[in-house]
Design a protein around this motif. Sequence first.
Motif, PDB file in Angstrom:
ATOM      1  N   ILE A 254     -22.632  26.732  -6.066  1.00 33.48           N
ATOM      2  CA  ILE A 254     -23.343  26.513  -4.824  1.00 33.48           C
ATOM      3  C   ILE A 254     -24.248  24.660  -5.119  1.00 33.48           C
ATOM      4  CG2 ILE A 254     -24.649  26.366  -2.516  1.00 33.48           C
ATOM      5  CD1 ILE A 254     -22.332  27.804  -2.270  1.00 33.48           C
ATOM      6  N   THR A 255     -23.834  24.038  -4.362  1.00 37.90           N
ATOM      7  CA  THR A 255     -24.944  22.606  -5.298  1.00 37.90           C
ATOM      8  C   THR A 255     -25.699  22.185  -4.303  1.00 37.90           C
ATOM      9  OG1 THR A 255     -23.518  22.567  -7.742  1.00 37.90           O
ATOM     10  CG2 THR A 255     -25.259  20.451  -6.708  1.00 37.90           C
ATOM     11  N   PHE A 256     -26.651  21.827  -4.413  1.00 31.26           N
ATOM     12  CA  PHE A 256     -27.510  21.380  -3.162  1.00 31.26           C
ATOM     13  C   PHE A 256     -28.120  20.160  -4.331  1.00 31.26           C
ATOM     14  CE2 PHE A 256     -27.975  25.169  -0.691  1.00 31.26           C
ATOM     15  CZ  PHE A 256     -27.219  25.005  -0.447  1.00 31.26           C
ATOM     16  N   GLY A 267     -37.391  24.080   4.002  1.00 33.67           N
ATOM     17  CA  GLY A 267     -36.537  23.431   3.312  1.00 33.67           C
ATOM     18  C   GLY A 267     -35.406  23.709   2.924  1.00 33.67           C
ATOM     19  N   ILE A 268     -34.993  24.861   1.816  1.00 33.27           N
ATOM     20  CA  ILE A 268     -33.935  25.551   1.089  1.00 33.27           C
ATOM     21  C   ILE A 268     -33.929  26.372   1.265  1.00 33.27           C
ATOM     22  CG2 ILE A 268     -32.432  25.308  -1.024  1.00 33.27           C
ATOM     23  CD1 ILE A 268     -32.365  22.256  -0.940  1.00 33.27           C
ATOM     24  N   VAL A 269     -33.218  27.728   1.673  1.00 34.39           N
ATOM     25  CA  VAL A 269     -33.138  28.887   0.931  1.00 34.39           C
ATOM     26  C   VAL A 269     -31.802  29.351   0.916  1.00 34.39           C
ATOM     27  CG1 VAL A 269     -33.643  30.980   2.123  1.00 34.39           C
ATOM     28  CG2 VAL A 269     -35.279  28.569   2.382  1.00 34.39           C
ATOM     29  N   VAL A 270     -31.855  30.333   0.004  1.00 34.16           N
ATOM     30  CA  VAL A 270     -30.154  30.710  -0.459  1.00 34.16           C
ATOM     31  C   VAL A 270     -30.942  32.789  -0.693  1.00 34.16           C
ATOM     32  CG1 VAL A 270     -29.311  31.185  -2.573  1.00 34.16           C
ATOM     33  CG2 VAL A 270     -30.080  29.172  -2.067  1.00 34.16           C
ATOM     34  N   TRP A 271     -30.437  33.026   0.916  1.00 33.93           N
ATOM     35  CA  TRP A 271     -30.785  34.319   0.347  1.00 33.93           C
ATOM     36  C   TRP A 271     -29.516  36.048   0.636  1.00 33.93           C
ATOM     37  CZ3 TRP A 271     -31.130  31.416   4.946  1.00 33.93           C
ATOM     38  CH2 TRP A 271     -30.307  32.644   6.508  1.00 33.93           C
ATOM     39  N   SER A 272     -29.835  37.084   0.603  1.00 29.70           N
ATOM     40  CA  SER A 272     -29.100  37.917   0.733  1.00 29.70           C
ATOM     41  C   SER A 272     -29.509  39.060   1.856  1.00 29.70           C
ATOM     42  CB  SER A 272     -28.531  38.719  -0.508  1.00 29.70           C
ATOM     43  OG  SER A 272     -29.570  39.341  -1.045  1.00 29.70           O
ATOM     44  N   TRP A 273     -28.678  39.739   1.890  1.00 31.18           N
ATOM     45  CA  TRP A 273     -29.419  39.943   3.420  1.00 31.18           C
ATOM     46  C   TRP A 273     -28.782  41.645   3.383  1.00 31.18           C
ATOM     47  CZ3 TRP A 273     -33.294  38.902   6.546  1.00 31.18           C
ATOM     48  CH2 TRP A 273     -33.479  39.440   7.680  1.00 31.18           C
ATOM     49  N   GLU A 274     -27.879  42.087   3.080  1.00 30.49           N
ATOM     50  CA  GLU A 274     -27.566  43.716   3.837  1.00 30.49           C
ATOM     51  C   GLU A 274     -27.362  45.110   2.266  1.00 30.49           C
ATOM     52  OE1 GLU A 274     -26.725  44.934   6.775  1.00 30.49           O
ATOM     53  OE2 GLU A 274     -27.181  43.367   8.045  1.00 30.49           O
ATOM     54  N   ASP A 275     -26.771  44.310   1.818  1.00 29.73           N
ATOM     55  CA  ASP A 275     -26.526  45.666   0.738  1.00 29.73           C
ATOM     56  C   ASP A 275     -26.572  44.789  -1.226  1.00 29.73           C
ATOM     57  OD1 ASP A 275     -24.431  46.313  -1.459  1.00 29.73           O
ATOM     58  OD2 ASP A 275     -25.145  48.003  -0.639  1.00 29.73           O
ATOM     59  N   ASP A 276     -27.081  45.900  -1.890  1.00 29.17           N
ATOM     60  CA  ASP A 276     -27.845  45.250  -3.357  1.00 29.17           C
ATOM     61  C   ASP A 276     -26.541  43.792  -3.931  1.00 29.17           C
ATOM     62  OD1 ASP A 276     -30.038  46.669  -2.310  1.00 29.17           O
ATOM     63  OD2 ASP A 276     -30.063  47.992  -3.868  1.00 29.17           O
ATOM     64  N   GLY A 277     -25.729  44.291  -3.278  1.00 26.76           N
ATOM     65  CA  GLY A 277     -24.855  43.655  -4.596  1.00 26.76           C
ATOM     66  C   GLY A 277     -24.556  42.564  -3.620  1.00 26.76           C
ATOM     67  N   ASP A 278     -25.194  42.344  -2.973  1.00 26.70           N
ATOM     68  CA  ASP A 278     -25.006  40.738  -2.252  1.00 26.70           C
ATOM     69  C   ASP A 278     -25.190  39.716  -2.806  1.00 26.70           C
ATOM     70  OD1 ASP A 278     -22.723  42.204  -0.295  1.00 26.70           O
ATOM     71  OD2 ASP A 278     -24.414  41.610   1.331  1.00 26.70           O
ATOM     72  N   GLY A 279     -25.140  38.655  -2.986  1.00 28.32           N
ATOM     73  CA  GLY A 279     -25.965  37.113  -3.593  1.00 28.32           C
ATOM     74  C   GLY A 279     -24.713  36.683  -3.624  1.00 28.32           C
ATOM     75  N   PHE A 280     -25.177  35.110  -4.338  1.00 28.68           N
ATOM     76  CA  PHE A 280     -24.881  33.980  -4.434  1.00 28.68           C
ATOM     77  C   PHE A 280     -25.307  33.854  -7.030  1.00 28.68           C
ATOM     78  CE2 PHE A 280     -25.469  33.334  -0.806  1.00 28.68           C
ATOM     79  CZ  PHE A 280     -24.535  32.878  -0.374  1.00 28.68           C
ATOM     80  N   ASP A 281     -23.876  33.290  -7.230  1.00 23.83           N
ATOM     81  CA  ASP A 281     -23.913  33.136  -8.342  1.00 23.83           C
ATOM     82  C   ASP A 281     -24.197  31.664  -9.229  1.00 23.83           C
ATOM     83  OD1 ASP A 281     -24.483  35.805  -8.982  1.00 23.83           O
ATOM     84  OD2 ASP A 281     -22.205  36.196  -8.897  1.00 23.83           O
ATOM     85  N   ASN A 282     -24.354  30.928 -10.148  1.00 27.78           N
ATOM     86  CA  ASN A 282     -23.985  30.127 -10.081  1.00 27.78           C
ATOM     87  C   ASN A 282     -24.656  28.940  -9.539  1.00 27.78           C
ATOM     88  OD1 ASN A 282     -22.929  30.814 -12.710  1.00 27.78           O
ATOM     89  ND2 ASN A 282     -20.843  30.915 -11.834  1.00 27.78           N
ATOM     90  N   VAL A 283     -25.789  28.977  -9.557  1.00 32.44           N
ATOM     91  CA  VAL A 283     -25.994  28.185  -7.583  1.00 32.44           C
ATOM     92  C   VAL A 283     -27.205  26.579  -8.851  1.00 32.44           C
ATOM     93  CG1 VAL A 283     -27.538  28.010  -6.063  1.00 32.44           C
ATOM     94  CG2 VAL A 283     -26.223  29.609  -6.609  1.00 32.44           C
ATOM     95  N   LEU A 284     -26.616  25.645  -8.429  1.00 31.54           N
ATOM     96  CA  LEU A 284     -27.665  24.120  -8.633  1.00 31.54           C
ATOM     97  C   LEU A 284     -28.499  23.217  -7.550  1.00 31.54           C
ATOM     98  CD1 LEU A 284     -28.006  21.990 -10.836  1.00 31.54           C
ATOM     99  CD2 LEU A 284     -25.966  21.651 -10.646  1.00 31.54           C
ATOM    100  N   ILE A 285     -29.710  23.136  -8.160  1.00 34.87           N
ATOM    101  CA  ILE A 285     -30.564  22.811  -7.073  1.00 34.87           C
ATOM    102  C   ILE A 285     -31.143  21.396  -7.740  1.00 34.87           C
ATOM    103  CG2 ILE A 285     -32.547  22.199  -5.473  1.00 34.87           C
ATOM    104  CD1 ILE A 285     -31.866  25.245  -4.152  1.00 34.87           C
ATOM    105  N   GLU A 286     -30.746  20.492  -7.746  1.00 39.27           N
ATOM    106  CA  GLU A 286     -31.953  19.091  -8.472  1.00 39.27           C
ATOM    107  C   GLU A 286     -31.791  17.759  -7.637  1.00 39.27           C
ATOM    108  OE1 GLU A 286     -29.327  17.689 -11.784  1.00 39.27           O
ATOM    109  OE2 GLU A 286     -27.286  17.544 -10.066  1.00 39.27           O
TER     110      GLU A 286
END
Length: 632
Positions: A254-256, A267-286
């Motif tokens: 994911i790139t912003f 402004g910008i939020v990246v989040w997981s909700w249900e399970d410990d294994g949920d989420g995002f990898d390789n996120v770039l905000i620049e």
Amino acid sequence: MAFINALPSFRFVVGLHIAVFAFAACGSAEETTEGREPGDCTNRADDDGDGAFDCDDNGCAGSPDCALDSADSDADSDADSDADSDADSDADSDADSDTDSDADSDTDADFGAYRCTPIETRPSGTGGTIYVSPSGSDRNDGSSETKALKTIAAAQELAGAGDVIWLEPGATFQESVYVGPGWGDVGRPGAPITFSSSASNPATIQVGREEYGFFIYNVGDVVVENLIVVGPSMNRTSVQGVAAMADAGRFSEITFRNLDVSGFNEGIVVWSWEDDGDGFDNVLIEQVNLHDNLQGGGSFYGAGIASHQDVVVRCSEFAHNPGDPSVSRPSGDGFVFGSVTNGLIDGCVAHDNGGDGTNNAGPVGLWAYNSSNVTIQFSESYANLAMYQDGDGFDLDVGTTHSVIQYCYAHDNFGAGFLLSQQGTEPWNHNVLRYNISENDAWGARLGAITYYSEASDLGLEDSWVYGNTVYTSVGPALNLTSASNASGNYLFNNIFVVSEGQMLVWDWSGSAGPSTVAAQGNLYWDMDGAPDFQGYDSLEAWRAALGQETLAGSPVGHYADPLLQVPGGGGTLNDVALLTTLDAYHLGAGSPAIDAGLDPVGFVPDPGATDFYGTALPQGLGYDVGAHESR
């Protein structure tokens, strides 16, 4: 500014965790017809059908429109696709394969000063372009500016992996954008869906109450760039400007980039909700500007302790996010990492955040909690506020491990310039605070410029190293220790603490802190008014005798002497990380007692770092200097 031509991939190295950016090379060597007609090299079309667009096509190599793009996709003179002048493919200016700016092959920041690499002028898509304009029609096919679609939603129905949805520069779109299952095609590795506009004249996404600007749900491979995203006002919505949410697995890439986001709850939020294994990898905000949002500039948080991995936030500004007086939780941060493993906050500025939240804790300019392997570096954080407590510049907080704050400048914050804080049930350990400068922090008189806080009822601060920092304050205590019995293995050495206007050099509002909780060794202290206060003792010798501080192997260490700083209190506001190494107000003067007076940091930490705050190699003389400046 310029834009990177392909979605970066990331590799993180345990240590300082600097991201390695791999960029795509451009073009072929074949003869082409693109570039023979006026406008061929700027019309965002593949005129000769060879798969190369505009300045990526060799036919445009001689065009004035592509004067900075002759052989590769960047603005330098070498033949690789990064933005420096060496011949390797990383983003620094040396000839090795790592991302720091020295000539060795490790990932520490041996050169010192940070430079934000310019973004390239073309978007990140690898496929075709679909044009959207408020004056277009959804009966068109979006294949050109003259056949533009009217709505972004219609473009999403036509787009495939690798396509760019190009929004008319300068235009305003009153449309909330959803990217997720069931709404058009989605990206795939190496071929993201890209929403873009002109870097110099971005389009605007303007939404109404309770509408997201962009909402990315359970997908990866998405780029959002070159846009202004505007909400109805921070007090009229409970949603975020740009959000990515995972509650059904892991998603990546994911790139912003180059976004201005304001008028939202956050402004910008990246989040997981249900399970410990949920989420995002390789996120770039620049190169984002997150301002005038109620809860804060931006954040990561998750259901698990490591919900998000390999995250970079760089070259961005977070300002005037005041906090929400109507909620009980802390609010008003600049940017915060929560539940992040392998994270980097690099070259950012956070200022004038907080002040309106009513929680007794928070906010902070730049910080991390429940995270590991985080580096915060080459950043400035100033004038952050709190109604009661905190309002800090930088912070490694609850449940943070194996993390570093380095080469940063904090000043004029209500709370601590630099805070190490633990009050949770997740371990806090193996953290480092080094080669930073604090000026006139802690004016709220509730914390010190450097503060240790360990909640006695929880797991405590364990195994930390604070060294090579310089602190000056005329408005609050320079150092706030903790006497909490659950704090241990914390070492404070080779730092300079200077106060004036009757401020305390060392404070401990939780008791009489001794070396079993935080061991102070080899530091240099100075009260410009000649009336030092070491936890109520009027001299370094009395403090040492009473509490055992500033001793090593039974011998006295540490000094009370004028370090001969050039202009203590003269640092001021930079608001530009490229100027960090110009903070010569904190250079040591000739004959300073800090020169060559430091303890050997290798006796405390296996890798003490290779440069001081200013990028000077360590050490320069017979030994290490005390403080953030290594005198040449």
